[in-house]
Design an enzyme around this catalytic site. Sequence first.
Site, PDB file in Angstrom:
ATOM      1  N   GLY A 281       1.725 -10.560   2.278  1.00 35.32           N
ATOM      2  CA  GLY A 281       2.944 -11.002   1.594  1.00 35.32           C
ATOM      3  C   GLY A 281       4.083 -10.015   1.735  1.00 35.32           C
ATOM      4  O   GLY A 281       5.042 -10.285   2.435  1.00 35.32           O
ATOM      5  N   LEU A 673      -7.942   2.795  -9.594  1.00 27.69           N
ATOM      6  CA  LEU A 673      -8.959   1.913 -10.169  1.00 27.69           C
ATOM      7  C   LEU A 673     -10.100   1.655  -9.198  1.00 27.69           C
ATOM      8  O   LEU A 673     -11.264   1.656  -9.581  1.00 27.69           O
ATOM      9  CB  LEU A 673      -8.330   0.583 -10.582  1.00 27.69           C
ATOM     10  CG  LEU A 673      -7.199   0.673 -11.610  1.00 27.69           C
ATOM     11  CD1 LEU A 673      -6.735  -0.719 -11.995  1.00 27.69           C
ATOM     12  CD2 LEU A 673      -7.636   1.445 -12.843  1.00 27.69           C
ATOM     13  N   ASN A 674      -9.755   1.384  -7.948  1.00 26.81           N
ATOM     14  CA  ASN A 674     -10.778   1.098  -6.940  1.00 26.81           C
ATOM     15  C   ASN A 674     -10.421   1.876  -5.676  1.00 26.81           C
ATOM     16  O   ASN A 674      -9.559   1.457  -4.903  1.00 26.81           O
ATOM     17  CB  ASN A 674     -10.838  -0.409  -6.643  1.00 26.81           C
ATOM     18  CG  ASN A 674     -11.938  -0.754  -5.649  1.00 26.81           C
ATOM     19  OD1 ASN A 674     -12.640   0.130  -5.135  1.00 26.81           O
ATOM     20  ND2 ASN A 674     -12.087  -2.033  -5.367  1.00 26.81           N
ATOM     21  N   LYS A 676     -11.641   2.170  -2.875  1.00 30.49           N
ATOM     22  CA  LYS A 676     -11.809   1.511  -1.576  1.00 30.49           C
ATOM     23  C   LYS A 676     -10.585   0.660  -1.226  1.00 30.49           C
ATOM     24  O   LYS A 676     -10.033   0.767  -0.128  1.00 30.49           O
ATOM     25  CB  LYS A 676     -13.068   0.645  -1.618  1.00 30.49           C
ATOM     26  CG  LYS A 676     -13.565   0.257  -0.251  1.00 30.49           C
ATOM     27  CD  LYS A 676     -14.993  -0.226  -0.309  1.00 30.49           C
ATOM     28  CE  LYS A 676     -15.488  -0.503   1.097  1.00 30.49           C
ATOM     29  NZ  LYS A 676     -16.893  -0.894   1.099  1.00 30.49           N
ATOM     30  N   GLN A 681      -4.564   0.048   0.737  1.00 25.85           N
ATOM     31  CA  GLN A 681      -3.164  -0.178   0.379  1.00 25.85           C
ATOM     32  C   GLN A 681      -2.285   0.968   0.880  1.00 25.85           C
ATOM     33  O   GLN A 681      -1.226   0.746   1.453  1.00 25.85           O
ATOM     34  CB  GLN A 681      -3.014  -0.308  -1.141  1.00 25.85           C
ATOM     35  CG  GLN A 681      -3.428  -1.656  -1.674  1.00 25.85           C
ATOM     36  CD  GLN A 681      -2.490  -2.735  -1.177  1.00 25.85           C
ATOM     37  OE1 GLN A 681      -1.332  -2.821  -1.574  1.00 25.85           O
ATOM     38  NE2 GLN A 681      -2.982  -3.547  -0.284  1.00 25.85           N
ATOM     39  N   GLY A 746       0.964  -0.577  -4.374  1.00 26.67           N
ATOM     40  CA  GLY A 746       1.202  -1.463  -3.233  1.00 26.67           C
ATOM     41  C   GLY A 746       2.329  -1.007  -2.334  1.00 26.67           C
ATOM     42  O   GLY A 746       2.290  -1.187  -1.125  1.00 26.67           O
ATOM     43  N   GLU A 747       3.377  -0.470  -2.922  1.00 26.25           N
ATOM     44  CA  GLU A 747       4.579  -0.233  -2.124  1.00 26.25           C
ATOM     45  C   GLU A 747       4.813   1.231  -1.791  1.00 26.25           C
ATOM     46  O   GLU A 747       5.523   1.542  -0.825  1.00 26.25           O
ATOM     47  CB  GLU A 747       5.784  -0.844  -2.843  1.00 26.25           C
ATOM     48  CG  GLU A 747       5.658  -2.357  -2.810  1.00 26.25           C
ATOM     49  CD  GLU A 747       6.661  -3.097  -3.665  1.00 26.25           C
ATOM     50  OE1 GLU A 747       7.734  -3.396  -3.146  1.00 26.25           O
ATOM     51  OE2 GLU A 747       6.349  -3.383  -4.831  1.00 26.25           O
TER      52      GLU A 747
END
Length: 780
Positions: A281, A673-674, A676, A681, A746-747
């Site tokens: 996206g 949090l994760n 992996k 990301q 994400g960014e």
Amino acid sequence: MSIVETVKGTAQGLVQGAMAKLVPLAPDSWIPGGVPDPLIAHQHGKIGTPVSRIDGPLKVGGGARFAAEFSFDDMVYAALAYATIPRGRITAIDTDAAVAAPGVVLVMTHLNAPRMNPPAVFGASPTAVGPADLPIMQDDRVHWNGQPVAVVLAETQEQADHAKSLIHVTYAREPSTTSLDEAKANGIEQGLFMGQPLLNKIGDAEAALASAPHTVDHVYRTPRHSHNPIEPHAATIAWIGDGLVLHDASQMVTAQAKTIGDVFDLTMEQVRLTSPYVGGGFGCKGLWDHQILGAAAAKLAGRPVRMTLSREGVYRVVGGRTLTEQRVALGAQADGGFEALIHSGLSIMTPHNNMPEPFILGTRAAYACPNIKLQVQVAKMNMLANTFMRAPGESVGTFALESAVDELAVELGMDPIALRIRNEPEQDPTSGLPFSSRHIVEAWKTGAERFGWDQRSAVPGTRREGEWLIGMGCATGTYPYYRMPGAAARITLIRDGASVRARIEVAAAEMGMGTATTTAIVGAERLGLSLDQVEVGYGDSTIPGAIMAGGSQQTAAIGAAVIAAHNALVAELLKLAGNDSPLAGLSPDEVGSEDGGLAKRDDRSRRESYASILERAQRDELVVSKEASPPLELMHWSMHSHSAIFCEVRVNAVTGETRVSRILGSFDCGRILNPKTARSQFRGGIIMGLGMALMEETQFDERNGRIMNPSLAEYHVPVHLDVPEIDVIWTDIADPHTPMGAHGIGEIGITGVAAAVANAVFNATGKRVRDLPITLDKLL
Ligand code: MOS
């Protein structure tokens, strides 16, 4: 039959949890700006342990259905014809040959399209996500070169594609602005982002610059960028009764359903939009003309429609990042202390959209400085509406700012990392707010050590291996923490004999970043269940609440919503438990979830399992929905993610070819949090940053506003051989003021990367490239 029944079972938003055991935690409330989340205090939980993507098997096995893989009975296929002028009127449109072509069911133009309201443009209301405020195929007007002017529906995609090639349009061209110089000459306005002026003034930056003993003052340019997700945009659309069903590729499910509904005068109950899987996206998977045209054509034809954009179609219909021209001027004392920081300039948008590239956002909180001037101005062009693209603002803003900091370090004869640390602010220099969590110095120190920064030669052009000049560069990356209001979660506890499972639903989007997995982790952790007892539902406008996969805020929004819904669930369970339970008489704040049930916090002998509570109450399931607490933390703190990017390049002295040989991202993004999915990301963002640094550029024909390279053959993005192994580390220091201690991730990955590459190229060659991309012609 209702829409919901009709499409039941087709949404596939529900994925079964992966297998893993969890250590349950107490479920105290998370209070914004106040008491730290207990999940931070417990270091032994599921949070922070790597978990593979729960949707991974469905994707690699082909079981996951993307937007263009849904089908309806009697469905037809759509193709779009695009305008070839930048501005004017359609005087004639000859569709006879297309109508007569094999398999054609309908040709829709402005002459026969149903009446529709213009979509509400992004920012006009909390749910408005229209790309522009223009009416869509309602009149003979052309607003950009590439605007859809006809929709062909046919029995097959090939028939539709062929028929649209037979359409002949005659235009009356009107004056247009398609060159940057003309746009600037027409007038420049103050840029507004989300209604707020992109303008900050502290002290007198120009005067301080004039009197500073050391200065740099340059203009940096970044080009247009087009979105290229692996999955081109698509929607499979049907009218069922008086309702509209769209299987779409969306990162803003609920808002998109609302905006489309308003176009057709439908209520939210009459629209169902699902988006179970999204093939990438990055800001572009929102509402564009193709979904609205697809729905209109389906209505006119009385048949369901599959609307898939070709790769060229994405370039014509889906906006990208606009160009920028940015001045950065820095004035400093001999010890490196900043006296003046100016970051100002221009971006381009259209007369009908709302998105100046906000390149000063990251600069607002970057450095301590008594005199700051930041401003984004805007000029207008007749072109496709530009939009969000991974870290809008910060991606290109950090290129300019962090290049300038590097240039100042050269001017001062200082190490660029030392210069940055010298100017580390105590509090937000423009808002005055304290930082909620800022450990960027630690990110610099651990990163420099791991990368081997001490092996860098401070003198450019001094490391050489054969034809290859070798250099190292670095830059700071930054992205704000956001959390948008309106998020909600629905938790359904389902009794399965002596055990339970939980379904956690959020109206969020999984675009491949791991949202389904982190939602399962957070839900399981909160509920004291194992991951295999948790199902996650998302990507469906019928789920309560609205959560946007944008602004890197989705995970925090989901976390806050799950926490709120879990607290409500505990209260409901205590009511059901009643007076016969070991929990009798306890209030919700005395009780926590653990190990498949509720327990009194300070006396765990007083406990009852979920299954037992439900069974005694003769209930098979219990459902609660709850909205997340409002994002008050943003009022109290300046909240940001940070990174230190280190890069090594090899530049060929003969050909000018640049190869990035090593890159390290050292991140400070709260609790991870994760690990992996987080690592992916960060890496994905860094790869986009490499593309921005070295190759990406939308070629815009200034004579007629036509995008000239609408394909992956001519628009270059990094491929495997362009990308070295990417090393990623993080501080993992929880932010005490956010749900779960997390920040968005994400960014931030893309930010700082282009500057780190440019700075490394300078270190290798002594050549400073201030306009992206850094192609070999600029180095020869
Ligand atoms: Mo992001 S550009 O907010 O998808």
